[in-house]
Motif scaffolding. Structure first.
Motif, PDB file in Angstrom:
ATOM      1  N   ILE A 155       1.452   2.298  47.528  1.00  0.00           N
ATOM      2  CA  ILE A 155       2.571   3.555  47.451  1.00  0.00           C
ATOM      3  C   ILE A 155       3.663   3.614  48.233  1.00  0.00           C
ATOM      4  O   ILE A 155       4.892   3.579  48.195  1.00  0.00           O
ATOM      5  CB  ILE A 155       1.943   4.723  46.851  1.00  0.00           C
ATOM      6  CG1 ILE A 155       1.071   4.577  45.740  1.00  0.00           C
ATOM      7  CG2 ILE A 155       3.104   5.934  46.753  1.00  0.00           C
ATOM      8  CD1 ILE A 155       0.211   5.989  45.251  1.00  0.00           C
ATOM      9  N   TYR A 156       3.156   3.616  49.405  1.00  0.00           N
ATOM     10  CA  TYR A 156       4.135   3.859  50.600  1.00  0.00           C
ATOM     11  C   TYR A 156       5.151   2.552  50.664  1.00  0.00           C
ATOM     12  O   TYR A 156       6.224   2.782  51.072  1.00  0.00           O
ATOM     13  CB  TYR A 156       3.141   4.097  52.240  1.00  0.00           C
ATOM     14  CG  TYR A 156       4.167   3.981  53.250  1.00  0.00           C
ATOM     15  CD1 TYR A 156       4.457   5.294  53.371  1.00  0.00           C
ATOM     16  CD2 TYR A 156       4.571   3.042  53.865  1.00  0.00           C
ATOM     17  CE1 TYR A 156       5.301   5.748  54.533  1.00  0.00           C
ATOM     18  CE2 TYR A 156       5.047   3.251  55.088  1.00  0.00           C
ATOM     19  CZ  TYR A 156       5.432   4.717  55.623  1.00  0.00           C
ATOM     20  OH  TYR A 156       6.350   4.797  56.642  1.00  0.00           O
ATOM     21  N   PHE A 157       4.539   1.530  50.614  1.00  0.00           N
ATOM     22  CA  PHE A 157       5.511   0.214  50.708  1.00  0.00           C
ATOM     23  C   PHE A 157       6.241  -0.116  49.688  1.00  0.00           C
ATOM     24  O   PHE A 157       7.562  -0.650  49.768  1.00  0.00           O
ATOM     25  CB  PHE A 157       4.770  -0.928  51.153  1.00  0.00           C
ATOM     26  CG  PHE A 157       4.092  -0.964  52.521  1.00  0.00           C
ATOM     27  CD1 PHE A 157       4.945  -0.811  53.786  1.00  0.00           C
ATOM     28  CD2 PHE A 157       2.996  -0.582  52.832  1.00  0.00           C
ATOM     29  CE1 PHE A 157       4.655  -0.715  55.152  1.00  0.00           C
ATOM     30  CE2 PHE A 157       2.377  -0.297  54.355  1.00  0.00           C
ATOM     31  CZ  PHE A 157       3.108  -0.664  55.199  1.00  0.00           C
ATOM     32  N   MET A 158       5.786   0.390  48.435  1.00  0.00           N
ATOM     33  CA  MET A 158       6.504  -0.014  47.015  1.00  0.00           C
ATOM     34  C   MET A 158       7.230   1.127  46.466  1.00  0.00           C
ATOM     35  O   MET A 158       7.864   0.746  45.489  1.00  0.00           O
ATOM     36  CB  MET A 158       5.366  -0.376  46.257  1.00  0.00           C
ATOM     37  CG  MET A 158       4.597  -1.880  46.719  1.00  0.00           C
ATOM     38  SD  MET A 158       5.744  -3.143  47.067  1.00  0.00           S
ATOM     39  CE  MET A 158       6.322  -3.459  45.360  1.00  0.00           C
ATOM     40  N   ALA A 159       7.093   2.401  46.936  1.00  0.00           N
ATOM     41  CA  ALA A 159       7.818   3.458  46.288  1.00  0.00           C
ATOM     42  C   ALA A 159       9.098   3.449  46.200  1.00  0.00           C
ATOM     43  O   ALA A 159       9.856   3.991  45.370  1.00  0.00           O
ATOM     44  CB  ALA A 159       7.261   4.859  46.963  1.00  0.00           C
ATOM     45  N   LYS A 160       9.836   2.785  47.338  1.00  0.00           N
ATOM     46  CA  LYS A 160      11.368   2.576  47.058  1.00  0.00           C
ATOM     47  C   LYS A 160      11.896   1.713  46.247  1.00  0.00           C
ATOM     48  O   LYS A 160      12.847   1.460  45.792  1.00  0.00           O
ATOM     49  CB  LYS A 160      11.940   2.416  48.522  1.00  0.00           C
ATOM     50  CG  LYS A 160      11.872   3.539  49.239  1.00  0.00           C
ATOM     51  CD  LYS A 160      12.277   3.072  50.788  1.00  0.00           C
ATOM     52  CE  LYS A 160      12.089   4.635  51.812  1.00  0.00           C
ATOM     53  NZ  LYS A 160      12.706   4.113  52.978  1.00  0.00           N
ATOM     54  N   GLY A 161      10.639   0.609  45.729  1.00  0.00           N
ATOM     55  CA  GLY A 161      11.266  -0.590  45.008  1.00  0.00           C
ATOM     56  C   GLY A 161      10.788  -0.353  43.702  1.00  0.00           C
ATOM     57  O   GLY A 161      11.309  -0.987  42.856  1.00  0.00           O
ATOM     58  N   LEU A 162       9.788   0.379  43.387  1.00  0.00           N
ATOM     59  CA  LEU A 162       9.014   0.739  42.071  1.00  0.00           C
ATOM     60  C   LEU A 162       9.443   2.036  41.681  1.00  0.00           C
ATOM     61  O   LEU A 162       9.420   3.138  42.463  1.00  0.00           O
ATOM     62  CB  LEU A 162       7.653   0.353  41.741  1.00  0.00           C
ATOM     63  CG  LEU A 162       7.337  -1.012  42.125  1.00  0.00           C
ATOM     64  CD1 LEU A 162       5.722  -1.148  42.107  1.00  0.00           C
ATOM     65  CD2 LEU A 162       7.804  -2.112  41.003  1.00  0.00           C
ATOM     66  N   GLY A 163       9.672   2.400  40.379  1.00  0.00           N
ATOM     67  CA  GLY A 163       9.725   3.841  39.936  1.00  0.00           C
ATOM     68  C   GLY A 163       8.531   4.410  39.625  1.00  0.00           C
ATOM     69  O   GLY A 163       7.480   3.684  39.815  1.00  0.00           O
ATOM     70  N   TYR A 164       8.636   5.715  39.297  1.00  0.00           N
ATOM     71  CA  TYR A 164       7.186   6.401  38.866  1.00  0.00           C
ATOM     72  C   TYR A 164       6.640   5.756  37.672  1.00  0.00           C
ATOM     73  O   TYR A 164       5.474   5.560  37.545  1.00  0.00           O
ATOM     74  CB  TYR A 164       7.701   7.822  38.494  1.00  0.00           C
ATOM     75  CG  TYR A 164       7.802   8.710  39.806  1.00  0.00           C
ATOM     76  CD1 TYR A 164       6.927   9.060  40.758  1.00  0.00           C
ATOM     77  CD2 TYR A 164       9.203   9.159  40.147  1.00  0.00           C
ATOM     78  CE1 TYR A 164       7.156   9.992  41.732  1.00  0.00           C
ATOM     79  CE2 TYR A 164       9.298   9.969  41.254  1.00  0.00           C
ATOM     80  CZ  TYR A 164       8.337  10.571  41.988  1.00  0.00           C
ATOM     81  OH  TYR A 164       8.539  11.122  43.300  1.00  0.00           O
ATOM     82  N   THR A 165       7.463   5.221  36.670  1.00  0.00           N
ATOM     83  CA  THR A 165       7.054   4.713  35.607  1.00  0.00           C
ATOM     84  C   THR A 165       6.129   3.724  35.898  1.00  0.00           C
ATOM     85  O   THR A 165       4.853   3.339  35.246  1.00  0.00           O
ATOM     86  CB  THR A 165       7.961   4.494  34.506  1.00  0.00           C
ATOM     87  OG1 THR A 165       8.801   5.573  34.390  1.00  0.00           O
ATOM     88  CG2 THR A 165       7.528   4.054  33.184  1.00  0.00           C
ATOM     89  N   GLU A 166       6.593   2.713  36.504  1.00  0.00           N
ATOM     90  CA  GLU A 166       6.053   1.371  36.939  1.00  0.00           C
ATOM     91  C   GLU A 166       4.638   1.521  37.780  1.00  0.00           C
ATOM     92  O   GLU A 166       3.652   0.928  37.328  1.00  0.00           O
ATOM     93  CB  GLU A 166       6.853   0.558  37.594  1.00  0.00           C
ATOM     94  CG  GLU A 166       8.231   0.024  36.748  1.00  0.00           C
ATOM     95  CD  GLU A 166       9.285   0.837  36.850  1.00  0.00           C
ATOM     96  OE1 GLU A 166       9.105   1.991  37.279  1.00  0.00           O
ATOM     97  OE2 GLU A 166      10.115   0.727  36.085  1.00  0.00           O
TER      98      GLU A 166
END
Length: 376
Positions: free
Chosen positions: A144-155
């Protein structure tokens, strides 16, 4: 059975930790939910726990390990759908689905652990499974820390839910059961000799709901923790739990349930006082970590029951215990949400009182609880 439970613990851990890490920020940032709304959602989340007693009747037609696998699939489905419904009603519905799966799996997980492992093994197995669960949470937190900016909540919700569903589907292809164990009661069993287990379980559930519903919400609303900061906090917490949980299992064997639970409730009194009065964001985060670590001491309540219970009552006892655990949990988050609107400190002062009651009840447990005590 250990490998079977291990895979399901990992699958459930991915889904639930992902949900738990994201849900408060999702509720505040996307759905626009306030403290009262979050309290309502958390109360709904506990309804399936209150209905865990029905698991006794479900296992009349489905074997326990099958129900455990199906429950993990349902958990994944609930988490996977969460991001598609950014409203109070949507969060309530998906939370309800996720919670049915989560609570029924936990009921079966505890029941199978106490049935398949003896008095000495059970605390160690619980400690190891919680340790692996903590490691799973670390991986989820890092993702989550590394992907939160690239992925949205839905994904992210969808991905975490899919992992749990796959674990459950794998488990449906396995049969780790044994035929030489005592046949479990397929009905509700309430016995006077289990009263202390019931009382400790009730207070544990009531106190725990204050933490679950409002500790992270305090960090987000009062101290403005971001999703990255919440994730870092969860990772730190789980790194500690990864090493601590096996030691807690050993401590139950060495010092007994009374000593371990006394440490838990004494510490929680200080933790909740800290939540109520601290103005430091750093201290509040540290208190959250301490709270999580000592919560694992509650395995002593289950091993206490294992030692005093008829072996045929384990499945029923865990289901009844889950229901009792959630009696107060159904309404406490809503009451806490109302109290929050007036003064958030009142919520945590209430948890201090609950911890004091639990500490007093714990002193009734015999100092050295052996099999001879259980059969007497």
């Amino acid at each position: 059975m250990y490998i079977f439970l291990l895979v399901l613990v990992i699958g459930t851990g991915v889904a639930f930790q992902g949900w738990r890490t994201l849900i408060n920020n999702f509720a505040v940032d996307v759905a626009g939910i306030d403290g009262l709304g979050m309290g309502i959602a958390q109360s709904v989340r506990e309804i399936p726990g209150f209905l865990a007693l029905l698991a006794i009747y479900v296992i009349l037609i489905i074997r326990e390990h099958r129900l455990a696998a199906l429950a993990v699939i349902v958990t994944g489905l609930g988490v996977g759908l969460t991001g598609f419904f950014p409203s109070l009603f949507g969060i309530i519905c998906t939370t309800l689905l996720m919670s049915f799966g989560f609570h029924y799996f936990e009921t079966m997980n505890q029941s199978l652990t106490l049935q398949y492992f003896n008095f000495t093994e059970a605390p160690l197995v619980m400690g190891r499974l919680r340790s692996i669960g903590a490691l799973t949470n670390i991986v989820v937190g890092g993702f989550i820390y590394f992907m939160a900016k690239g992925l949205g909540y839905t994904e992210m919700f969808a991905l975490f839910g899919a992992v749990a569903a796959c674990a459950g589907l794998w488990a449906l292809t396995r049969d780790p059961s044994r035929e030489d164990l005592p046949i479990q009661q397929k009905k509700m069993v309430l016995k006077k000799k289990y009263w202390l287990f019931y009382a400790l379980t009730l207070m544990s559930g009531a106190r725990r709901q204050i933490f679950v519903a409002f500790a992270v919400f305090l960090l987000v609303e009062k101290f403005d923790y971001s999703i990255q900061q919440i994730t870092i906090l969860f990772v730190c917490n789980n790194v500690i739990n990864y090493f601590a949980n096996p030691l807690i299992g050993k401590a139950v064997n060495r010092f007994g349930e009374r000593a371990v639970l006394s440490v838990e409730y004494s510490t929680l009194i200080l933790v909740f006082l800290g939540y109520a009065f601290t103005e430091s964001a750093l201290l509040a985060g540290a208190l959250y970590i301490v709270d999580n670590v000592v919560f694992n001491f509650s395995m002593g309540i289950k091993t206490f029951f294992q030692k005093i219970a008829d072996p045929r009552d384990i499945a029923s006892g865990m289901a009844v215990g889950f229901t009792i655990n959630h009696i107060a949990a159904v309404f406490i988050p809503v009451m806490g949400g109302l109290a929050w609107l007036a003064n958030y400190r009142a919520v945590f002062i209430g948890a201090v009182i609950m911890s004091l009651i639990s500490l007093v009840l714990t002193q009734i447990i015999p100092r050295q609880l052996h099999k001879s005590t259980a059969t007497s």
